[in-house]
Design a protein around this motif. Structure first.
Motif, PDB file in Angstrom:
ATOM      1  N   THR A 152      14.731  52.303  52.189  1.00 39.57           N
ATOM      2  CA  THR A 152      15.048  50.906  52.483  1.00 39.57           C
ATOM      3  C   THR A 152      15.230  50.104  51.207  1.00 39.57           C
ATOM      4  OG1 THR A 152      13.820  51.015  54.579  1.00 39.57           O
ATOM      5  CG2 THR A 152      14.226  48.825  53.628  1.00 39.57           C
ATOM      6  N   ALA A 153      14.369  50.340  50.229  1.00 36.89           N
ATOM      7  CA  ALA A 153      14.484  49.636  48.956  1.00 36.89           C
ATOM      8  C   ALA A 153      15.794  49.982  48.256  1.00 36.89           C
ATOM      9  CB  ALA A 153      13.302  49.969  48.058  1.00 36.89           C
ATOM     10  N   ARG A 154      16.201  51.235  48.348  1.00 35.88           N
ATOM     11  CA  ARG A 154      17.476  51.637  47.741  1.00 35.88           C
ATOM     12  C   ARG A 154      18.643  50.956  48.458  1.00 35.88           C
ATOM     13  NH1 ARG A 154      16.872  56.620  48.472  1.00 35.88           N
ATOM     14  NH2 ARG A 154      15.802  57.068  46.500  1.00 35.88           N
ATOM     15  N   SER A 155      18.557  50.854  49.783  1.00 30.96           N
ATOM     16  CA  SER A 155      19.603  50.159  50.538  1.00 30.96           C
ATOM     17  C   SER A 155      19.666  48.684  50.156  1.00 30.96           C
ATOM     18  CB  SER A 155      19.332  50.299  52.042  1.00 30.96           C
ATOM     19  OG  SER A 155      20.236  49.529  52.798  1.00 30.96           O
ATOM     20  N   ASN A 156      18.507  48.079  49.942  1.00 30.88           N
ATOM     21  CA  ASN A 156      18.485  46.669  49.530  1.00 30.88           C
ATOM     22  C   ASN A 156      19.162  46.474  48.180  1.00 30.88           C
ATOM     23  OD1 ASN A 156      17.119  45.998  51.864  1.00 30.88           O
ATOM     24  ND2 ASN A 156      15.098  46.099  50.918  1.00 30.88           N
ATOM     25  N   ILE A 157      19.031  47.455  47.301  1.00 33.30           N
ATOM     26  CA  ILE A 157      19.706  47.367  46.004  1.00 33.30           C
ATOM     27  C   ILE A 157      21.222  47.353  46.197  1.00 33.30           C
ATOM     28  CG2 ILE A 157      20.183  48.608  43.855  1.00 33.30           C
ATOM     29  CD1 ILE A 157      17.321  49.513  43.808  1.00 33.30           C
ATOM     30  N   GLU A 158      21.715  48.246  47.036  1.00 28.61           N
ATOM     31  CA  GLU A 158      23.157  48.314  47.266  1.00 28.61           C
ATOM     32  C   GLU A 158      23.668  47.026  47.919  1.00 28.61           C
ATOM     33  OE1 GLU A 158      25.011  50.624  46.038  1.00 28.61           O
ATOM     34  OE2 GLU A 158      23.218  51.605  45.250  1.00 28.61           O
ATOM     35  N   GLN A 159      22.898  46.481  48.840  1.00 30.30           N
ATOM     36  CA  GLN A 159      23.314  45.228  49.470  1.00 30.30           C
ATOM     37  C   GLN A 159      23.330  44.083  48.460  1.00 30.30           C
ATOM     38  OE1 GLN A 159      21.326  44.397  53.282  1.00 30.30           O
ATOM     39  NE2 GLN A 159      20.706  46.534  53.359  1.00 30.30           N
ATOM     40  N   ALA A 160      22.312  44.032  47.607  1.00 32.61           N
ATOM     41  CA  ALA A 160      22.265  42.977  46.592  1.00 32.61           C
ATOM     42  C   ALA A 160      23.404  43.132  45.591  1.00 32.61           C
ATOM     43  CB  ALA A 160      20.922  43.012  45.871  1.00 32.61           C
ATOM     44  N   ARG A 161      23.742  44.367  45.255  1.00 34.51           N
ATOM     45  CA  ARG A 161      24.855  44.590  44.332  1.00 34.51           C
ATOM     46  C   ARG A 161      26.172  44.116  44.961  1.00 34.51           C
ATOM     47  NH1 ARG A 161      24.182  49.594  43.492  1.00 34.51           N
ATOM     48  NH2 ARG A 161      23.287  49.559  41.396  1.00 34.51           N
ATOM     49  N   ALA A 162      26.352  44.421  46.244  1.00 36.08           N
ATOM     50  CA  ALA A 162      27.575  43.991  46.928  1.00 36.08           C
ATOM     51  C   ALA A 162      27.652  42.462  47.001  1.00 36.08           C
ATOM     52  CB  ALA A 162      27.625  44.598  48.325  1.00 36.08           C
ATOM     53  N   SER A 163      26.530  41.816  47.261  1.00 34.90           N
ATOM     54  CA  SER A 163      26.522  40.348  47.309  1.00 34.90           C
ATOM     55  C   SER A 163      26.866  39.751  45.951  1.00 34.90           C
ATOM     56  CB  SER A 163      25.150  39.850  47.771  1.00 34.90           C
ATOM     57  OG  SER A 163      24.871  40.281  49.080  1.00 34.90           O
ATOM     58  N   ARG A 164      26.353  40.375  44.904  1.00 36.51           N
ATOM     59  CA  ARG A 164      26.658  39.889  43.555  1.00 36.51           C
ATOM     60  C   ARG A 164      28.148  40.004  43.258  1.00 36.51           C
ATOM     61  NH1 ARG A 164      24.838  43.520  38.631  1.00 36.51           N
ATOM     62  NH2 ARG A 164      26.411  44.750  39.710  1.00 36.51           N
ATOM     63  N   VAL A 165      28.748  41.127  43.623  1.00 36.66           N
ATOM     64  CA  VAL A 165      30.186  41.312  43.391  1.00 36.66           C
ATOM     65  C   VAL A 165      30.989  40.302  44.202  1.00 36.66           C
ATOM     66  CG1 VAL A 165      32.106  42.910  43.691  1.00 36.66           C
ATOM     67  CG2 VAL A 165      29.925  43.742  42.803  1.00 36.66           C
ATOM     68  N   ALA A 166      30.589  40.086  45.455  1.00 35.20           N
ATOM     69  CA  ALA A 166      31.327  39.158  46.314  1.00 35.20           C
ATOM     70  C   ALA A 166      31.244  37.732  45.785  1.00 35.20           C
ATOM     71  CB  ALA A 166      30.782  39.230  47.736  1.00 35.20           C
ATOM     72  N   SER A 167      30.075  37.323  45.323  1.00 35.72           N
ATOM     73  CA  SER A 167      29.941  35.959  44.807  1.00 35.72           C
ATOM     74  C   SER A 167      30.693  35.788  43.496  1.00 35.72           C
ATOM     75  CB  SER A 167      28.464  35.617  44.616  1.00 35.72           C
ATOM     76  OG  SER A 167      27.837  36.533  43.737  1.00 35.72           O
ATOM     77  N   GLY A 168      30.746  36.842  42.680  1.00 35.55           N
ATOM     78  CA  GLY A 168      31.535  36.754  41.454  1.00 35.55           C
ATOM     79  C   GLY A 168      33.022  36.690  41.726  1.00 35.55           C
ATOM     80  N   ALA A 169      33.460  37.336  42.816  1.00 33.59           N
ATOM     81  CA  ALA A 169      34.886  37.325  43.151  1.00 33.59           C
ATOM     82  C   ALA A 169      35.360  35.947  43.563  1.00 33.59           C
ATOM     83  CB  ALA A 169      35.162  38.326  44.271  1.00 33.59           C
ATOM     84  N   ALA A 170      34.452  35.080  44.002  1.00 33.09           N
ATOM     85  CA  ALA A 170      34.858  33.738  44.410  1.00 33.09           C
ATOM     86  C   ALA A 170      35.327  32.895  43.235  1.00 33.09           C
ATOM     87  CB  ALA A 170      33.698  33.039  45.124  1.00 33.09           C
ATOM     88  N   MET A 171      35.049  33.333  42.009  1.00 32.77           N
ATOM     89  CA  MET A 171      35.403  32.548  40.826  1.00 32.77           C
ATOM     90  C   MET A 171      36.778  32.903  40.265  1.00 32.77           C
ATOM     91  SD  MET A 171      31.759  32.638  38.842  1.00 32.77           S
ATOM     92  CE  MET A 171      32.419  31.570  37.547  1.00 32.77           C
ATOM     93  N   VAL A 172      37.391  33.962  40.770  1.00 30.10           N
ATOM     94  CA  VAL A 172      38.676  34.394  40.223  1.00 30.10           C
ATOM     95  C   VAL A 172      39.782  34.096  41.222  1.00 30.10           C
ATOM     96  CG1 VAL A 172      37.581  36.189  38.848  1.00 30.10           C
ATOM     97  CG2 VAL A 172      38.387  36.723  41.148  1.00 30.10           C
ATOM     98  N   PRO A 173      41.030  33.998  40.758  1.00 35.85           N
ATOM     99  CA  PRO A 173      42.135  33.723  41.686  1.00 35.85           C
ATOM    100  C   PRO A 173      42.306  34.824  42.716  1.00 35.85           C
ATOM    101  CG  PRO A 173      42.790  33.330  39.407  1.00 35.85           C
ATOM    102  CD  PRO A 173      41.460  34.016  39.358  1.00 35.85           C
ATOM    103  N   LYS A 174      42.789  34.433  43.881  1.00 36.22           N
ATOM    104  CA  LYS A 174      43.088  35.373  44.954  1.00 36.22           C
ATOM    105  C   LYS A 174      44.585  35.652  44.956  1.00 36.22           C
ATOM    106  CE  LYS A 174      38.834  35.029  46.464  1.00 36.22           C
ATOM    107  NZ  LYS A 174      38.396  34.001  45.511  1.00 36.22           N
ATOM    108  N   LEU A 175      44.946  36.883  45.170  1.00 30.29           N
ATOM    109  CA  LEU A 175      46.349  37.284  45.203  1.00 30.29           C
ATOM    110  C   LEU A 175      46.586  38.119  46.444  1.00 30.29           C
ATOM    111  CD1 LEU A 175      49.083  37.305  43.747  1.00 30.29           C
ATOM    112  CD2 LEU A 175      48.363  39.449  42.628  1.00 30.29           C
ATOM    113  N   ASP A 176      47.552  37.687  47.278  1.00 26.18           N
ATOM    114  CA  ASP A 176      47.872  38.372  48.521  1.00 26.18           C
ATOM    115  C   ASP A 176      49.343  38.735  48.525  1.00 26.18           C
ATOM    116  OD1 ASP A 176      45.252  38.004  49.576  1.00 26.18           O
ATOM    117  OD2 ASP A 176      45.811  35.940  50.090  1.00 26.18           O
ATOM    118  N   ALA A 177      49.640  39.888  49.065  1.00 20.54           N
ATOM    119  CA  ALA A 177      51.025  40.298  49.296  1.00 20.54           C
ATOM    120  C   ALA A 177      51.390  39.962  50.738  1.00 20.54           C
ATOM    121  CB  ALA A 177      51.205  41.788  49.031  1.00 20.54           C
ATOM    122  N   VAL A 178      52.577  39.363  50.911  1.00 24.80           N
ATOM    123  CA  VAL A 178      53.021  38.913  52.231  1.00 24.80           C
ATOM    124  C   VAL A 178      54.384  39.515  52.504  1.00 24.80           C
ATOM    125  CG1 VAL A 178      53.558  36.928  53.684  1.00 24.80           C
ATOM    126  CG2 VAL A 178      51.722  36.771  51.986  1.00 24.80           C
TER     127      VAL A 178
END
Length: 510
Positions: A97-123
């Motif tokens: 469970t502790a190892r899973s919490n690490i992976e979840q926290a890492r994913a949250s950190r990446v997601a919050s950091g991604a909010a600071m960079v421009p978004k690019l979508d192909a349409v």
């Protein structure tokens, strides 16, 4: 926006990448890296007073190394204990469970950091149809194909997203610490259960020896009664004592079996294999393998994973106050797109190339019914709660260390007395037994001396187990081990820092 109006005319698009980059740099220069919490949300000095200045950056137990954890237990000179701990850690749901919490926290950190960079979508899109008739002429069927790129960027002017990213980073570091805490807890639990079984083995030996002695006394009493030298009541008392001793041995054997079952559940090792390992590697509880602990400075508590995690949670909550505060300020966003479209009919083909930089949009919040202010208040409340939890964690750590040291001191002081008592009661029983065989002592005297001896022998084994458990408790209370070397003297704190106490929590000399 620039667009062609005929398939025969083609317009070359400019290099919009450098244009976007220039706008990003110009607007990004206005951004403030970091939150701007309200003055009342600043970290109070008292939240870290139990530790020295900078203590929250202390290393994790064993340097965060799995090898360091096993090496500490190897100091016990019991390879089987190390093997059981490693096996238990590999199957522990707590560690998983502790190892899973690490992976979840890492994913949250990446997601919050991604909010600071421009978004690019192909349409991309495709359509086919016929438009409305014009001049009573049926328009041809038109096929339109469109493809392009869209980008958007919300500039972090007041550090809202930076604060969220940093808060998630703090929680990620805290989750790593709690993984070490899970490992330490598993090791301590297995060690406690292992020492319980080893003590149970010794108590079983005592119980069996006592049962054998009582059985021999019952046999002699029966022979003496048949010869007419003793009353039948004496033989009955001896038989009752023998039955009691046999029952005690059976009960003690059942307790040892329960300890083995518990070790099987903790380590997932086959029971038959575990019994063989335990039989092949006997342990001596009287041998003191850990190095003596003379004192435990308060600074050492900083290595406890729960305190490390609580400190990270305080930092994260403080950053979230700044993030909530930044949501009340204006927002600036930039968008852009690059598209190419082709329209084809039976008569002609047209191409439309377009690009857009903008709009550059500024949003100023005016009225939201108090939602943003409520979010700030909630963030402040969470911060105050996390600070209180941190202080409680430190108090709990100090208490656990002091209790372990008291138990170590107590078991050390009682050890000699327990040995002397056991030796004295052994001599007394031997003498009483000799007098009984010579007819100079009654069976009641003999049984009284036997019970006293059994109690003294059990007390010695129990004391040895308690001492081992005190070592394990100190291991856990200090976050997974300690060093006998003197801790480094912390650097002088600045005027804005409040150093914690540097006096030892408690002392002991085993």
């Amino acid at each position: 926006m620039i667009k062609t109006d005929s398939g025969s005319r083609r317009f070359r698009l400019p290099a919009v990448g450098p244009l976007f980059g220039a706008c990003a740099l110009l607007l990004g220069g206005c951004a403030i890296d970091g939150p701007r919490p309200a003055p009342s949300a600043s970290i109070p000095a008292q939240w870290h007073t139990p530790l020295p200045a900078g203590g929250t950056t202390a290393a994790l137990p064993h340097g965060g190394s799995l090898t360091g954890l096993s090496q500490w237990w190897q100091q016990q000179n019991d390879p089987l204990l190390v093997e059981l701990i490693m096996a238990g850690e590999s199957v522990s749901p707590t560690v998983s469970t502790a190892r899973s919490n690490i992976e979840q926290a890492r994913a949250s950190r990446v997601a919050s950091g991604a909010a600071m960079v421009p978004k690019l979508d192909a349409v991309g899109s495709a359509s086919r149809g016929r438009g409305a008739p014009m001049n009573r002429t049926t328009p041809p069927i038109t096929t339109t194909l469109e493809a392009g790129l869209q980008t958007s960027w919300e500039i972090d002017l007041f550090g809202q997203y930076a604060a969220t990213r940093d808060a998630d980073q703090q929680r990620f570091e805290g989750s790593q610490a709690m993984w070490h805490s899970a490992r330490v807890s598993v090791a301590a639990e297995i060690a406690t259960q292992y020492y319980s079984f080893r003590a149970c083995e010794k108590l079983l030996d005592v119980a069996r020896a006592d049962a054998a002695s009582r059985a021999e006394t019952a046999r002699l009493a029966d022979l003496s009664t048949k010869a007419g030298f003793q009353a039948p009541a004496t033989a009955a008392l001896a038989r009752a004592s023998a039955a009691e001793g046999h029952g005690n041995a059976i009960q003690q054997r059942a307790l040892c079996d329960l300890d083995i079952k518990a070790l099987v559940a903790l380590t997932a090792i086959d029971e038959a294999a575990l019994r063989q390992k335990l039989a092949d590697t006997p342990a001596d509880l009287t041998r003191e393998s850990p190095a003596p602990v003379i004192s435990v400075p308060a600074e050492v508590l900083a290595q406890r994973p729960d305190i490390f995690n609580a400190a990270r949670e305080v930092d994260a909550a403080h950053l979230e106050v700044g993030s909530a505060q930044a949501q009340r300020f204006p927002k600036l966003s930039l968008s852009g797109s690059v598209f190419t479209a082709r329209s084809r009919t039976s008569a002609s083909t047209q191409r439309f190339d377009t690009w857009t930089v903008g709009p550059l949009q500024l949003t100023v919040p005016l009225f939201d019914g108090g939602a943003s202010a409520a979010n700030v208040d909630a963030a402040r409340a969470r911060y105050e709660d996390s600070a209180a939890q941190y202080r409680a964690s430190v108090r709990k750590a100090v208490r656990e260390v002091e209790e372990a040291l008291v138990n170590l001191q107590s078991t050390a002081e009682r050890n000699e007395d327990a040995l002397v008592a056991a030796q004295g009661y052994r001599a007394s029983f031997t003498g009483t037994e000799a007098r009984y065989k010579s007819g100079l002592a009654s069976l009641v005297e003999l049984e009284d001396a036997r019970r006293t001896l059994l109690s003294a022998q059990s007390a010695v084994v129990t004391l040895q187990r308690d001492r081992r458990n005190a070592w394990v408790a100190l291991y856990r209370a200090l976050g997974g081990g300690w060093s006998t070397a003197e801790p480094p003297v912390p650097a002088p704190a600045s005027a804005s820092e409040v150093p914690g106490p540097t006096t030892p929590v408690a002392t002991t000399a085993p």
